[in-house]
Design a protein around this motif. Structure first.
Motif, PDB file in Angstrom:
ATOM      1  N   UNK A   1      53.802  63.193   4.235  1.00 51.27           N
ATOM      2  CA  UNK A   1      54.954  62.574   4.133  1.00 51.27           C
ATOM      3  C   UNK A   1      55.016  61.466   5.249  1.00 51.27           C
ATOM      4  N   UNK A   2      54.435  61.764   6.167  1.00 47.86           N
ATOM      5  CA  UNK A   2      54.757  60.835   7.271  1.00 47.86           C
ATOM      6  C   UNK A   2      53.589  61.185   8.273  1.00 47.86           C
TER       7      UNK A   2
ATOM      8  N   UNK B   1      66.945  63.294   3.004  1.00 49.87           N
ATOM      9  CA  UNK B   1      67.069  61.982   2.568  1.00 49.87           C
ATOM     10  C   UNK B   1      66.473  60.976   3.850  1.00 49.87           C
ATOM     11  N   UNK B   2      65.734  60.026   3.592  1.00 51.35           N
ATOM     12  CA  UNK B   2      65.269  59.154   4.433  1.00 51.35           C
ATOM     13  C   UNK B   2      66.291  58.230   5.178  1.00 51.35           C
ATOM     14  N   UNK B   3      67.181  57.738   4.296  1.00 54.03           N
ATOM     15  CA  UNK B   3      68.213  56.697   4.580  1.00 54.03           C
ATOM     16  C   UNK B   3      67.642  55.425   5.205  1.00 54.03           C
ATOM     17  N   UNK B   4      66.551  54.955   5.584  1.00 50.35           N
ATOM     18  CA  UNK B   4      66.332  53.727   6.140  1.00 50.35           C
ATOM     19  C   UNK B   4      65.101  53.358   5.655  1.00 50.35           C
ATOM     20  N   UNK B   5      64.635  53.165   4.413  1.00 54.12           N
ATOM     21  CA  UNK B   5      63.590  52.794   3.877  1.00 54.12           C
ATOM     22  C   UNK B   5      63.758  51.173   3.988  1.00 54.12           C
TER      23      UNK B   5
ATOM     24  N   UNK C   1      57.621  51.027   6.155  1.00 54.82           N
ATOM     25  CA  UNK C   1      56.628  51.250   5.247  1.00 54.82           C
ATOM     26  C   UNK C   1      55.222  50.629   5.797  1.00 54.82           C
ATOM     27  N   UNK C   2      54.092  51.571   5.954  1.00 52.61           N
ATOM     28  CA  UNK C   2      52.915  51.131   6.550  1.00 52.61           C
ATOM     29  C   UNK C   2      51.876  51.280   5.466  1.00 52.61           C
TER      30      UNK C   2
ATOM     31  N   UNK D   1      46.058  54.041   1.447  1.00 53.82           N
ATOM     32  CA  UNK D   1      47.462  54.030   0.896  1.00 53.82           C
ATOM     33  C   UNK D   1      48.457  53.404   1.479  1.00 53.82           C
ATOM     34  N   UNK D   2      49.293  54.324   1.855  1.00 55.53           N
ATOM     35  CA  UNK D   2      50.654  53.968   2.430  1.00 55.53           C
ATOM     36  C   UNK D   2      51.391  55.476   3.150  1.00 55.53           C
ATOM     37  N   UNK D   3      52.195  55.081   4.339  1.00 52.92           N
ATOM     38  CA  UNK D   3      52.685  56.084   4.956  1.00 52.92           C
ATOM     39  C   UNK D   3      54.083  55.473   5.305  1.00 52.92           C
ATOM     40  N   UNK D   4      55.185  56.525   5.156  1.00 55.30           N
ATOM     41  CA  UNK D   4      56.490  56.026   5.529  1.00 55.30           C
ATOM     42  C   UNK D   4      56.543  56.636   6.954  1.00 55.30           C
TER      43      UNK D   4
END
Length: 589
Positions: free
Chosen positions: A81-82, A143-147, A152-153, A158-161
């Motif tokens: 997830x991160x 809940x992340x609350x600050x997407x 977003x990397x 792929x991608x990492x939050x």
């Protein structure tokens, strides 16, 4: 000089430290008004080291609490997830933590490298990867609350939050303090902007819709300013998706569904993963050529064996063999986010990136009083406590803040190792950000407040008598009738009000050398902790686990004199200024 080419880091400046904790530093990845992120080397791998500015620790207690809560969040998150946690110290001044270095570009940087919006295939991949990460977070009731684009990397894989500084467990996500909510205005959901309801995974889905619109057009769908205008449009107007429709009508429909003003009408993160999968398979290279070229450079840098810089030399005084300490560099004060009140239909906001802002009208839900109908929790401040495993006497050689001063019940089976603190990599890239300070359960180290000297019997100054009996006990709240419960395994758990007959409601006391107590959960072996948000954590892992038992059934946090409270109407367990109310009275069962 260590070669930083391809890393995305800048050379260290004169005022930058050369080591944080055990981690030597080799470059600077980002800097903001509240903290800095450095490139370091930890146990043979590159690390992103995030440290608060000393001025923040001294002056901004809310942001310090947010930082502590970020550690708690990251301790719970899976590595997919991160960026995984490597090390950290929340008790250091200033506190810091380190995560694995992510060889990637933020979405904002990717659009700059591509010199424009991403193509359709990359947008569907972005949707799948980001939704997959959110699905993992939401599965933990968080809940992340600050997407937003800077969190977003993109990577070759792929991608990492990143940046879980304002994330919150779903059951604790309504408010930071009474009347306070957080987020980045252009990517907030209507319920965040208006404070109409507590945050759920639906706020992240709304933000993801805005991020997708940004990736497809170069601007967020409601505008990119940080003032009241964008918040008004989010609550009352429709998004501008013309550029998305021109690029891919089907994707535009998905984005519109994410941006539904009714949170119940939005798809879940898991449903978005399924939708995006239909547009695969996604094969390398995953991103446009210009983006992939920069990602390849960063990945190549990450694969190199880190060169550990030598420790700085200490000059010697003339004619003396004793080293003379190098004087510290002058402190450079970070820019504080300035609070600018702006009246709008429902909110007052601050300018900046990630914001905490006050709702109107501003009211407190803790002004309740009344007699205490329940028998008080009593314990002797001098006598040792007992647990299911036998007597738990304070160790005369342990300090009040040491992990050695708590003797856990033998029946608990809890591990002795401290909980992982949790960390995040490049979360300080947005300049002076004002973030979530955690809820009111976090300890306030301003000693002049919350002393518990208010009216009623909640001052905590009354005589305490008898420790709980062997075998454990429950703590029933006089106002709600519910008992203090904890969920989760050893190391970290959520606390709430629950069924008094459940095993999760059984606790015991463990004495400390200061005469205070730790409240130990019998199932997990964790201690009740008010560091960051109210939770349970490995005993001794932080400095906010010591309690005293006062008159009127109060349970008082020793480091700030605030009382354990089952707050109404939110139903949250937190600490508040002692006021003699029934919500702060706990009876032993």
């Amino acid at each position: 000089m260590i070669e930083l080419g391809g890393s995305g880091a800048e050379p260290l400046e004169d005022e930058d430290p050369r080591r944080i904790g055990p981690v030597p530093l080799i470059g600077r990845l980002g800097a903001g008004g509240m903290g800095r992120v450095y490139l370091g080397v930890h146990e043979g791998r590159y690390a992103a080291v995030k440290q608060l500015l000393p001025s923040v620790v001294a002056e901004d207690k809310d942001f310090l609490r947010r930082f502590g809560h970020e550690l708690d969040n990251l301790a719970r998150l899976p590595e997919d997830a991160t960026a995984p946690l490597l090390a950290g110290d929340r008790t250091a001044r200033p506190p810091w933590f380190a995560t694995a270095y992510v060889p990637g570009l933020t979405l904002r940087e990717a659009l700059e490298a591509h010199q424009g919006p991403l193509p359709t295939a990359a947008l569907w991949l972005l949707l799948r990867e980001a939704a997959s990460g959110l699905a993992a977070v939401h599965a933990l009731d968080m809940v992340h609350r600050d997407i937003k684009p800077s969190n977003v990397m993109l990577t070759l894989d792929g991608l990492t939050l990143i940046d879980f500084g304002v994330a919150r467990a779903a059951e604790q996500s309504q408010l930071t303090r009474t009347g306070m909510v957080v987020g980045t205005p252009a990517y907030m959901s209507p319920e965040q902007a208006s404070g109409a309801r507590r945050s759920t995974g639906a706020v992240d889905v709304f933000a993801l819709g805005s991020v997708l619109a940004y990736a497809a057009s170069g601007r967020p769908p409601f505008g990119d300013e940080s003032g009241h205008g964008v918040l008004y449009r989010i609550v009352h107007e429709e998004p501008d998706l013309d550029a998305v429709r021109a690029l891919d009508p089907e994707l535009a429909e998905v984005v519109a569904a994410c941006l539904d003003k009714d949170y119940e009408g939005r798809p879940t993160a898991a449903e978005l993963v399924e939708l995006a999968e239909r547009h695969g398979p996604f094969t390398p290279p995953l991103w446009p050529e210009a983006v992939t070229a920069q990602l390849t450079e960063r990945a190549a840098f990450a694969e190199r064996t880190p060169a550990v810089p030598p420790p700085p030399e200490e000059p010697e005084a003339p004619g003396s063999s004793e080293p003379v300490p190098t004087p510290p560099a002058p402190e450079k004060r970070g820019r504080r986010t300035r609070l600018v009140p702006v009246v709008v239909p429902v909110v007052v906001v601050t300018t900046g990136a990630t914001l905490a802002f006050t709702l109107l009208p501003y009211t407190f839900d803790g002004e309740r009083a009344g007699p205490n109908p329940s028998a008080p929790v009593t314990a002797s401040a001098d006598a040792p406590s007992e647990s299911a495993g036998g007597s738990a006497k304070p160790s005369p050689s342990a300090s009040a803040s040491s992990s050695k001063d708590a003797k856990k019940p033998e029946a608990s089976g809890s591990p002795e190792s401290p909980a992982a603190a949790g960390a995040e990599g490049a979360g300080a890239d947005d300049g002076g950000t004002k973030g979530d300070g955690g809820d009111d359960s976090a300890p306030d180290t301003d000693k002049g407040t919350g002393s518990g000297s208010g009216s009623g019997s909640g001052s905590g100054s009354g005589t305490v008598t008898e420790p709980p009996s062997t075998g454990g006990f429950t703590l029933r709240n006089a106002e709600s009738g519910q008992c203090l419960t904890a969920s989760g395994g050893a190391g970290y758990g959520n606390v709430s009000g629950g069924d008094c007959a459940a095993g999760a409601a059984v606790w015991s006391l463990s004495g400390t050398s200061s005469g205070a107590y730790r409240i130990v959960h019998r199932t997990s072996g964790n201690c009740l902790s008010a560091y960051g948000s109210m939770h349970s954590a490995t005993c001794g892992a932080d400095t906010s686990q010591e309690w005293r038992l006062g008159s009127g059934g109060t349970v008082i946090l020793t480091n700030n004199g605030r009382c354990l409270d089952h707050a109404r109407p939110s139903g949250m367990i937190m600490t508040r200024a002692c006021d003699g109310s029934a919500g702060q009275s706990w009876s032993r069962g």
